[in-house]
Write an enzyme that holds these catalytic residues in place. Structure first.
Site, PDB file in Angstrom:
ATOM      1  N   SER A   1       0.847  -1.360   0.338  1.00 19.06           N
ATOM      2  CA  SER A   1       0.109   0.574   0.026  1.00 19.06           C
ATOM      3  C   SER A   1       1.202   1.558  -0.023  1.00 19.06           C
ATOM      4  O   SER A   1       1.819   1.483   0.045  1.00 19.06           O
ATOM      5  CB  SER A   1      -1.200   0.175   0.847  1.00 19.06           C
TER       6      SER A   1
ATOM      7  N   TYR B   1      -2.547  -0.421  10.246  1.00 23.90           N
ATOM      8  CA  TYR B   1      -2.335  -0.478   9.082  1.00 23.90           C
ATOM      9  C   TYR B   1      -1.122  -0.505   7.795  1.00 23.90           C
ATOM     10  O   TYR B   1      -0.165  -1.277   7.545  1.00 23.90           O
ATOM     11  CB  TYR B   1      -3.511  -0.413   7.827  1.00 23.90           C
TER      12      TYR B   1
END
Length: 257
Positions: free
Chosen positions: A140, A153
């Site tokens: 990501s 995350y």
């Protein structure tokens, strides 16, 4: 068809990107196996793409080992592994983390980092035995840019980046490549809902928020699931035969590493 004759495994195959990946890989000639914790989701993907559905908790070593054995028994080889588990984020500042949240924080990191490690640990040996293979880990933009409330995350996905570099070095001599695709925002109903919520909070319109956000991107558009899937396809195919340890950013120019 660039994946003709190849066997591809997608972990974390959900109704969004996982489904798109399965469809695209099948269209490009691969036989696909999809793995995730929700059987109903897997069965829906299988019905649409002809994929083999294998319910799997990627944080359970025995379950992942069984996944590898099941796929190899069915197809006789494993050529591509895509680790696409999406752990989500619970959005808390470190000063607000209680014991319950700390447990959730660890769960997110386990799904992203430990889950990726387990899949590589148990599927890569089949690639090593045949002398070839490609592992593609979905990370990501958040793994390179930290934002308040997203440490779970970001930490999990950042761990996958360096894990991928290590595995590329370890598996390269055996003909196995390991690369990452790092999406930014992905066009979806979830993203639209978030933009709408921000618009409501600021007393403006969804269109204004969307225009402002895309204006910050060099290409002035948000990537689609298909955009991400095609980047994965590049690493999965022989078009990237001498590329390993790389990270391909697919974010419309929202962030330059």
């Amino acid at each position: 068809m660039v994946l003709e004759g190849k066997i591809a495994v997608i972990t974390g195959a959900g109704p969004g990107l996982g489904r798109t990946l399965a469809r695209l890989m099948a269209d490009e000639g691969a036989k696909v196996a999809v793995a995730a914790r929700t059987p109903a989701t897997l069965e829906a993907i299988a019905a649409e793409t002809g994929a083999l559905a294998v319910p799997t908790d990627v944080t359970d070593p025995e379950a992942v080992q069984a996944l590898a054995a099941t796929v190899h028994e069915r197809f006789g080889r494993i050529d591509v592994l895509v680790n696409a588990a999406f752990p989500g984020t619970y959005r808390k500042n470190v000063l607000d983390m209680d014991a319950a949240y700390l447990s959730k924080w660890r769960e997110v990191v386990d799904i992203a980092a430990y889950g990726t490690l387990l899949a590589c640990r148990y599927l890569a040996p089949y690639m090593v035995a045949q002398g070839s293979g490609s592992i593609v880990n979905i990370t990501s933009m958040s793994s390179r840019s930290g934002y308040a409330g997203r440490s779970d995350y970001a930490a999990g996905k950042a761990a996958v980046h360096l894990l991928s570099h290590c595995l590329a070095d370890e598996l390269g001599p055996h003909g196995v490549r390991v690369n990452c695709v790092a999406p930014g925002w992905i066009a979806s109903a979830v993203l639209d809902d978030w933009m709408a919520a921000r618009a409501a909070a600021e007393g403006t319109t969804f269109e204004e928020i969307h225009a402002r956000d895309t204006a910050a991107m060099a290409l002035r558009r948000i990537a689609t699931e298909e955009d991400i899937a095609r980047a994965v396809l590049h690493f999965a195919s022989d078009a990237s035969a001498t590329t390993t340890g790389a990270v391909l950013d697919v974010n419309g120019g929202q962030h330059f590493a």
